[in-house]
Design an enzyme around this catalytic site. Structure first.
Site, short mmCIF file in Angstrom:
data_model
loop_
_atom_site.label_atom_id
_atom_site.label_comp_id
_atom_site.label_asym_id
_atom_site.label_seq_id
_atom_site.Cartn_x
_atom_site.Cartn_y
_atom_site.Cartn_z
CG HIS A 56 75.50 16.52 44.51
ND1 HIS A 56 74.21 17.04 44.49
CD2 HIS A 56 76.20 17.35 45.35
CE1 HIS A 56 74.15 18.13 45.24
NE2 HIS A 56 75.34 18.33 45.79
CG HIS B 81 78.18 17.64 48.33
ND1 HIS B 81 78.36 18.71 47.49
CD2 HIS B 81 79.41 17.05 48.44
CE1 HIS B 81 79.62 18.77 47.10
NE2 HIS B 81 80.28 17.77 47.66
CG ASP C 53 73.41 19.91 50.95
OD1 ASP C 53 74.27 19.15 50.49
OD2 ASP C 53 73.18 21.04 50.47
CG HIS C 54 71.83 17.55 47.52
ND1 HIS C 54 70.99 18.09 46.58
CD2 HIS C 54 72.60 18.58 47.98
CE1 HIS C 54 71.25 19.39 46.45
NE2 HIS C 54 72.22 19.72 47.28
CG HIS D 94 70.46 24.13 46.78
ND1 HIS D 94 71.63 24.84 46.76
CD2 HIS D 94 70.78 22.94 47.33
CE1 HIS D 94 72.61 24.10 47.25
NE2 HIS D 94 72.12 22.94 47.61
#
EC number: 3.1.26.11
Lengths: 326, 326
Positions: free
Chosen positions: B62, B64, B66-67, B269
């Site tokens: 996805h 976001h 942080d990814h 995570h």
């Protein structure tokens, strides 16, 4: 003034060197400014006393990824950790287009105010106790160098003149020294500017972006105590690479700093080919070079205080203009 | 199959944990695939045997930050280091809009082919010796889990049947075992599929993005040897935080894995609040928690092989489906 190197590699990171980012902080106090924000700047910050919440202004020299890909993550982490204070971003127009696009495409919500100022030769920005101005450089994209000058240097009172003019020591002296004009009981008005001067020269650091012509910084370096400039390779390697990347060699920067009479020179932004400590032999297979080659070349052309930046190095530029390790 | 954790923190990095990125590589061979690419993934790769030039496919769960904020730098460094091989990016449409915007605003030139495939339930992609399919998850933005299944499991010959049908041992046996159909001298055609079966079950790893409903992965986890899933906090902390972030607790993932009969569970995570090693007391001031709280909670609800991911941990999923540290 305190300088912290958060990244000193050009293009790609190495095991030892992160991508460009340099923090400047007053000698006392927590606020600070950041020049460039390569990927993983926020990671490096975790290993320093610098708080992202006290960062006041980010100056971007140019839009190449190794100087700005750490911006989205740093801004996002400020939000996640509850920042509310405004933050100013200064740089070429593309820097804002980049952040704006990231905000739109990655659902990045920033609740703290983020102000953008497009850099120009007219820039005169105050943050963290510094005045920042900018000079255009010579690179393959629009690129800038930032002059960071100390504000709030204490004033020294011209006591002799005050005595000569019959002004008695008292609260008026303190007011004048704080920069305030004073009305005396006898009706005279004394302007602080007439009775004070700076107690010392304000400290000045010039931090350049990528640039193949250090002379672009001649005016910016007037009265500068310290120049921080890229020296991506030696002149020999630069000649092999060719002029297209528009970077500087150690020789070019050192010669300029010598001619300009700059007392301290900190070189940074080294090609990853200089990934080898000076005491280890370079790995022939990878075209490895020793970082000492940069130092040796610069030393031949510069007689001042020369240093090569390492990640997480912290330096103090003292009130006397001495560059000291912290 | 080899799994390498390049980042195991959620939201922001900590001193010990980078942001989400997980590499999957066949047991032998250099090609690999990457699931998510948090900021500084390329930095972590420098400390592994994984070559960015042998990376075949990047799967984004996805959008976001942080990814995915490590994508631009990884793509740029591939270019700088001379990559020519094509690279495939798979993820939500926004992942491409993000990269496209970065390319446009930061003068990022990629000369190697970069192909984008929008993830959907119809995805069936082969790379690095794996077949990748996708399942939608439940998060506050479109998010996916990827099932990575081993291809090229050696075939086992049904020698008994061949004997029974009077086929003599010889080159035909080898061809059938390689999956090739064979025409015999007597005119008969033997289909490999009729005379072979897989010598063992293909290994299957399911790697989820952020997700508050592990049951979304019920179908994807059929025959899975290993589930890698976020456990951002314990159930107690999840209840304090509230449901809005749409993350899982250790309890939820563990209960699902137990019910689905998945033999190996790797949690990752973790919220930065779990920044404290289990033997150090949590720092009260920062609301610090021990990572052992996650482990303890998961253990209560799951009886299989449980592990908590750490950055740069490398795991082997053996042919027998055992999860072993490398």
């Amino acid at each position: 003034m305190k300088i912290t190197f958060l990244g000193t590699s050009s293009g790609s990171p190495t095991k030892q060197r992160n991508l460009s980012a340099t923090a400047v902080q007053p000698e006392t106090g927590k606020p600070w400014i950041l020049v460039d924000c390569g990927e993983a700047t926020q990671h490096r910050l975790l290993h320093t006393p610098l708080s992202p919440h006290r960062l006041e202004t980010i100056l971007i020299t140019h839009i190449h990824g190794d100087h700005c890909y750490g911006l989205p993550g740093l801004l996002a982490s400020c939000q996640l950790t509850g920042r509310t204070a405004p933050l100013t971003l200064i740089g070429p127009r593309q820097a804002w287009e980049f952040i704006d696009a990231v905000i739109r495409t990655t659902e990045l919500y920033l609740e703290y105010p983020l102000e953008f100022i497009e850099v120009s030769e007219a820039l005169c920005h105050e943050a963290a106790g510094f005045r920042v101005t900018a000079s255009p450089l010579s690179h393959r994209t629009q690129c800038w160098g930032y002059r960071v000058e100390e504000l709030d240097v204490p004033l020294q009172l011209d006591v002799e003149r005050l005595h000569a003019e019959g002004v008695a020591a008292g609260p008026a002296y303190a007011s004048l020294q704080r920069g305030e004009d004073v009305q005396l009981d006898d009706g005279r008005t004394l302007l602080s500017a007439d009775y004070t001067q700076l107690s010392r020269k304000p400290r000045v650091v010039v931090i350049a972006g990528d640039n193949d012509t250090p002379e672009c910084l001649s005016a910016a370096c007037d009265q500068a105590d310290l120049l921080i400039h890229e020296a991506t390779y030696t002149e020999e390697v630069l000649q092999q690479v060719g002029p297209e990347p528009q970077h500087s060699s150690a020789q070019r920067v050192a010669s300029f700093a010598e001619q300009a009479g700059i007392p301290n020179l900190l070189l940074t932004h080294f090609s990853p080919r200089y990934a080898f400590a000076s005491k280890r032999p370079p790995a022939k297979r990878s075209g490895g070079h020793r970082i000492s080659e940069i130092r040796d070349e610069a030393r031949q052309h510069y007689s001042g205080h020369l240093e090569l930046a390492e990640d997480l190095d912290r330096w103090l530029l003292s009130r006397q203009g001495m560059l000291l390790p912290l």
